[in-house]
Design a protein around this motif. Structure first.
Motif, PDB file in Angstrom:
ATOM      1  N   UNK A 188       0.508  -1.632   0.013  1.00 58.36           N
ATOM      2  CA  UNK A 188       0.331   0.357  -0.392  1.00 58.36           C
ATOM      3  C   UNK A 188       1.113   1.455   0.011  1.00 58.36           C
ATOM      4  N   UNK A 189       2.255   0.877   0.407  1.00 60.85           N
ATOM      5  CA  UNK A 189       3.358   1.693   0.411  1.00 60.85           C
ATOM      6  C   UNK A 189       4.058   2.697  -0.171  1.00 60.85           C
ATOM      7  N   UNK A 190       4.687   1.032  -1.601  1.00 57.78           N
ATOM      8  CA  UNK A 190       5.753   0.746  -2.353  1.00 57.78           C
ATOM      9  C   UNK A 190       5.456  -0.255  -2.724  1.00 57.78           C
ATOM     10  N   UNK A 191       6.175   0.016  -4.093  1.00 57.29           N
ATOM     11  CA  UNK A 191       5.790  -0.965  -5.196  1.00 57.29           C
ATOM     12  C   UNK A 191       6.152  -2.254  -5.103  1.00 57.29           C
TER      13      UNK A 191
ATOM     14  N   UNK B 282      15.011  -6.770  -3.772  1.00 57.21           N
ATOM     15  CA  UNK B 282      13.776  -6.919  -4.117  1.00 57.21           C
ATOM     16  C   UNK B 282      13.234  -6.489  -2.275  1.00 57.21           C
ATOM     17  N   UNK B 283      11.811  -6.119  -3.021  1.00 54.65           N
ATOM     18  CA  UNK B 283      11.195  -5.866  -1.281  1.00 54.65           C
ATOM     19  C   UNK B 283       9.810  -6.973  -1.689  1.00 54.65           C
ATOM     20  N   UNK B 284       9.981  -8.297  -1.884  1.00 52.04           N
ATOM     21  CA  UNK B 284       9.052  -9.360  -2.166  1.00 52.04           C
ATOM     22  C   UNK B 284       8.932 -10.065  -0.833  1.00 52.04           C
ATOM     23  N   UNK B 285       7.166 -10.184  -0.457  1.00 47.02           N
ATOM     24  CA  UNK B 285       6.958 -11.205   0.839  1.00 47.02           C
ATOM     25  C   UNK B 285       5.972 -11.840   0.202  1.00 47.02           C
ATOM     26  N   UNK B 286       6.314 -13.215   0.546  1.00 48.38           N
ATOM     27  CA  UNK B 286       5.851 -14.705  -1.221  1.00 48.38           C
ATOM     28  C   UNK B 286       4.577 -15.089   0.586  1.00 48.38           C
TER      29      UNK B 286
END
Length: 282
Positions: free
Chosen positions: A23-26, A43-47
């Motif tokens: 909601x805050x970062x792409x 990366x900023x991915x959460x799986x």
């Protein structure tokens, strides 16, 4: 080798989590080392690892490109595993010409087809447990995605055809992938594709920045939904081509979210595959 038909695979899919972070970062991911940048992240991915059932495409209703986002084409080609390369060698040039001819024959709605790029993948035995092992070829891509969003499609067109915007702007086109194994039969980390009709575009899809050393692209990642219907091809042979759409210029046609999946019952050698991406103009 005895070939028992598997009607389905029970496995896990690492969807992008529905996390408040986004909601805050792409979402983003980089394909180059960022350790030389202070505080850099790859990366900023959460799986969100979800159990899924992946159904065999063989034997049932055959998928249709414009409805499911993917289809099957049986066609003989000349490229062998030993000849496959990520460079434009003579065998590769011959193969690319064969792919063009097959697409013109099977999909007459396309008036002009041009090769964009291609990728050879060869799984190393350490994958996926030892990430970071030096490899000659790319490894299977396990996160459900399409290679491009609509914006990413135009970014990639600009990279592939610099200074030729008049050839694709205000034109109707699809970005198509032709995927096959280089040595069959294969049941190791097969390609799974999601029926487009089962995807909620408003709730399940999010754009993702693809960071490269030379620029930025954009693709789509997929959030989990119990309604998703996933398919694979059991015992895929070299002549079994999977054709799927990644994106189209208007963002209105069926596309195929896809990912390589672990098959817990696999008995084959590590998967060796090739994918060719083309732009197909209507």
């Amino acid at each position: 080798m005895a070939q028992a038909i598997d009607t389905e695979i029970q496995t896990y899919m690492p969807y992008l989590a529905r996390n408040e972070r986004y909601n805050k970062e792409k979402p983003f991911g980089a394909d180059f080392p960022v350790d030389r940048c202070e505080g850099g992240q790859c990366a900023n991915h959460i799986f969100d690892n979800q159990a899924v059932t992946v159904h065999n495409m063989r034997g049932g209703e055959q998928p249709v490109l414009d409805r499911h986002g993917f289809c099957l084409v049986h066609a003989q080609t000349s490229l062998t595993a030993a000849e496959a390369s990520n460079s434009r060698t003579p065998p590769m040039e011959r193969y690319l010409g064969e792919i063009e001819r097959i697409l013109y024959e099977k999909f007459p709605e396309y008036l002009r087809i041009e090769i964009m790029d291609f990728q050879v993948r060869k799984r190393v035995p350490e994958f996926p447990h030892k990430i970071g092992v030096k490899v000659e070829f790319e490894q299977p891509a396990t996160v459900p995605h399409t290679d491009f969003s609509v914006s990413g499609a135009f970014m990639r067109m600009k990279d592939i055809f610099p200074g030729q915007e008049e050839h694709y702007e205000n034109k109707s086109f699809d970005l198509i992938n032709v995927w096959r194994v280089l040595k069959g039969p294969n049941d190791d980390w097969p390609l799974a594709l999601c029926d487009f009709q089962s995807v909620d575009l408003d709730k399940d899809v999010t754009p993702n920045d693809c960071l490269h050393e030379t620029g930025v692209g954009e693709n789509w990642l997929l959030h989990a939904n119990d309604s998703h219907r996933w398919y694979f091809m059991d015992w895929q042979e070299e002549a079994d081509l999977i054709v799927f759409r990644n994106a189209d210029s208007e963002g209105v046609r069926a596309r195929a979210f896809h990912a390589a999946i672990r098959n817990p019952k696999s008995v084959c050698e590590p998967r060796h595959s090739i994918e060719v991406r083309v732009v197909a103009f209507r």
